[in-house]
Write a protein that holds these residues in place. Structure first.
Motif, mmCIF file in Angstrom:
data_model
loop_
_atom_site.group_PDB
_atom_site.id
_atom_site.type_symbol
_atom_site.label_atom_id
_atom_site.label_comp_id
_atom_site.label_asym_id
_atom_site.label_seq_id
_atom_site.Cartn_x
_atom_site.Cartn_y
_atom_site.Cartn_z
ATOM 1 N N GLY A 297 0.823 -1.191 0.000
ATOM 2 C CA GLY A 297 0.000 0.000 0.000
ATOM 3 C C GLY A 297 0.863 1.250 0.000
ATOM 4 O O GLY A 297 2.077 1.200 0.238
ATOM 5 N N PRO A 298 0.265 2.405 -0.253
ATOM 6 C CA PRO A 298 1.030 3.662 -0.278
ATOM 7 C C PRO A 298 1.555 4.021 1.101
ATOM 8 O O PRO A 298 0.921 3.748 2.122
ATOM 9 C CB PRO A 298 0.002 4.686 -0.763
ATOM 10 C CG PRO A 298 -1.328 4.103 -0.396
ATOM 11 C CD PRO A 298 -1.169 2.623 -0.535
ATOM 12 N N LEU A 299 2.731 4.621 1.123
ATOM 13 C CA LEU A 299 3.383 5.001 2.373
ATOM 14 C C LEU A 299 2.830 6.340 2.848
ATOM 15 O O LEU A 299 3.526 7.358 2.879
ATOM 16 C CB LEU A 299 4.893 5.065 2.163
ATOM 17 C CG LEU A 299 5.554 3.751 1.738
ATOM 18 C CD1 LEU A 299 7.012 3.983 1.372
ATOM 19 C CD2 LEU A 299 5.434 2.704 2.839
ATOM 20 N N ASN A 300 1.586 6.319 3.265
ATOM 21 C CA ASN A 300 0.918 7.531 3.733
ATOM 22 C C ASN A 300 1.025 7.682 5.252
ATOM 23 O O ASN A 300 0.151 8.258 5.885
ATOM 24 C CB ASN A 300 -0.553 7.526 3.313
ATOM 25 C CG ASN A 300 -0.721 7.891 1.846
ATOM 26 O OD1 ASN A 300 0.113 8.581 1.280
ATOM 27 N ND2 ASN A 300 -1.787 7.416 1.244
ATOM 28 N N PHE A 301 2.084 7.159 5.813
ATOM 29 C CA PHE A 301 2.361 7.360 7.242
ATOM 30 C C PHE A 301 3.822 7.768 7.369
ATOM 31 O O PHE A 301 4.652 7.497 6.502
ATOM 32 C CB PHE A 301 2.070 6.097 8.056
ATOM 33 C CG PHE A 301 2.769 4.855 7.549
ATOM 34 C CD1 PHE A 301 4.016 4.486 8.028
ATOM 35 C CD2 PHE A 301 2.165 4.042 6.592
ATOM 36 C CE1 PHE A 301 4.664 3.346 7.562
ATOM 37 C CE2 PHE A 301 2.786 2.906 6.120
ATOM 38 C CZ PHE A 301 4.042 2.549 6.603
#
Length: 537
Positions: A297-301
């Motif tokens: 998943g996208p590294l949105n953290f």
């Protein structure tokens, strides 16, 4: 306030991503409908046309049915480098215990669990403090430890709702050392594999080589792990033979080129996307075909390393070099990751697939092909991919991935039916019966345990009895066993019987919950107040 966007839901299945599957499904259905229209035009009689229409529609409906699994299960996966720290008092938010819909499986991978010689030896004699914490937290919630494996500081735990235990079979564990030329387990991987309702899944917890310049070494180590880890089962001897593989851990990939100031300002400004193109794992995935089979998943953290302990601030220390001079602070990085892979299959001969390339932040789902013939498909949807910043015992923050597994069960019947007979209390011997419902590798070393509801693992029984020792039972044969009254608990509580298979390393049959009655001996032995003339003393 965190202004980062929420992670989108990503879905893949046993043969493709959701986007690719949808496209191929429509293509196949269009082909069936085209065949249907051709049949109607070519056939001369209404009867023949009707039969052909009926047959072709049946095929189309069967195709749709194969592409739509019927059951959904929630998986909660945790990876955390705990940096030899002792566990925090509470892990409720880490496990999202109040999440809805409820979780079915917990998989927890830890790195750098304290493994000094004395600590490691003591942990071999009893469960380590981290395992105790998770068992004590999840047990009262109805979760049972299915299995665990440890290699030095690497620890992998799997928990399941009690109701799923009979459908988790062929559990095996293994490990691979890569640290210090493969002779010491400070780096490497531990894995657990099992069949979940007939679907072969594997969980791989890794701790790969550290430092910025070792990106290629990390890839080589992972490839070595995939090639050398093997399991004693013919159809899935290697990790990549499994239908679904989850790869996670402290993978130690760093952010290249950008300086410390740029990285930190991008994080503070919520512009994480500026860092993705220089993330080593994303860069390596573009070069290595076997890595491209894994989705993330996208590294949105925020990057999860390196933090000051017991704080939400990135590394403020000035580490000492060999010459005693101040060294550079660690640049933040997404070292802690969760990826997954669906085993690819091939298209039917004569059919072509139009590949779709996705641009941007490498938010790419599987590109696997689909033959549309899998009778038991499985779809993987990532619901959450984030870190939990509230935990500060380590210089890493834990990362969690929440997934939905949609699947069509290969079976939904327990291998063994076990049930208590009549009322149970410690005032008399008790009876139980068990029946083998399906031929499997049963053994005279199998046993039936009496478990208090809320038990923590297969070994957490109150008492047990061996199965019949003189011969293996026939299928559907009802066998009766006696339980000595001195082994039965004195107090009234809710229990369950579980048949444990030594060959399958799992509980393959569970009874319904039942109540053990309070024994008359309980008052005599002072376990309950005595009742004299209706008054408790």
């Amino acid at each position: 306030m965190d202004l980062l966007p929420d992670s989108p839901r990503l879905r893949s299945d046993s043969t493709s991503s959701s986007t690719s599957q949808s496209s191929r499904s429509k293509t196949l259905l269009r082909q069936r409908l085209s065949q249907l229209m051709t049949c109607i035009e070519d056939l001369s009689s209404d009867d023949e046309a009707g039969e052909e229409v009926s047959r072709t529609l049946d095929e189309a409906f069967q195709l749709c049915g194969r592409l739509l699994p019927t059951d959904a299960f929630r998986l909660h996966l945790v990876t955390w480098n705990v940096a030899t720290a002792e566990p925090p008092e509470d892990v409720t938010s880490l496990l999202q215990l109040n999440d809805q819909p409820p979780i079915d499986l917990y998989v927890i991978g830890l790195q750098e669990v304290n493994s000094t010689p004395m600590k490691f030896i003591s942990d071999l004699m009893a469960e380590d403090s981290w395992s105790h914490l998770f068992m004590d937290t999840l047990g009262p919630k109805g979760f049972v430890k299915v299995t665990s494996v440890r290699m030095q500081g690497l620890l992998l735990l799997v928990f399941a709702k009690m109701m799923h235990l009979p459908f988790i079979r062929n559990s095996q564990t293994t490990y691979t050392r890569t640290g210090i030329f493969g002779y010491w387990g400070n780096k490497g991987a531990v894995s657990v594999r099992f069949s979940f309702y007939g679907h072969m899944v594997c969980f791989l917890n890794c701790h790969l080589a550290a430092h910025m310049h070792n990106a290629l070494q990390r890839v080589d180590e992972f490839e070595h792990i995939l090639e050398t880890q093997d399991f004693d089962i013919s159809d899935t001897p290697l990790v990549l033979d499994h239908k679904v593989v989850f790869w996670f851990g402290d993978l130690n990939f760093r952010i290249e080129d950008h300086g410390l100031h740029f990285v930190r300002s991008s994080i503070n400004g919520g512009r994480l996307n500026l860092l993705w193109s220089k993330d080593q794992l994303i860069m390596m995935k573009k070069k290595e075909p076997f890595l491209q089979e894994f989705e993330e998943g996208p590294l949105n953290f925020k990057p999860t390393y390196k933090f000051d302990r017991k704080a939400d601030t990135y590394d403020t220390s000035s580490s000492k070099t060999w010459l005693g001079l101040n060294g550079k602070k660690r640049k933040p990085a997404w070292t802690d990751r969760i990826l997954w892979r669906i085993k690819p299959t091939s298209l039917p001969s004569g059919e072509e697939e139009e590949e779709e390339e996705e641009e941007g932040d490498d938010e790419k789902a599987s590109t696997f092909t689909d033959n549309g013939q899998d009778e038991y498909p499985i779809l993987v949807t990532q619901n959450t991919y984030t870190s939990v910043m509230s935990y500060g015992v380590s210089d890493h923050k834990p990362v969690i991935g929440n997934f939905t597994l949609e699947l069509r069960k290969c079976y939904d019947t327990q291998l063994v039916h076990v049930t208590p007979v009549g009322e149970w209390s410690a005032d008399q011997n008790a009876l139980l019966t068990y029946t083998i419902l399906e031929d499997f590798m049963s053994s005279t070393w199998d046993w039936i345990g009496l478990y208090k509801v809320g038990f923590k693992s297969a070994s957490d029984y109150e008492t047990f009895v061996w199965v019949r020792e003189n011969e293996l039972p026939e299928v559907n044969e009802v066998i009766e066993k006696s339980v000595d009254k001195n082994e039965i608990p004195l107090l009234s509580e809710e229990y369950v019987l579980g048949y444990y298979s030594t060959n399958l390393n799992s509980i393959v049959g569970l009874s319904d919950n039942f109540q053990i009655l309070e024994s008359k001996r309980a008052a005599v032995e002072g376990l309950v107040p005595k009742d004299i003339n209706g008054i408790n003393n």
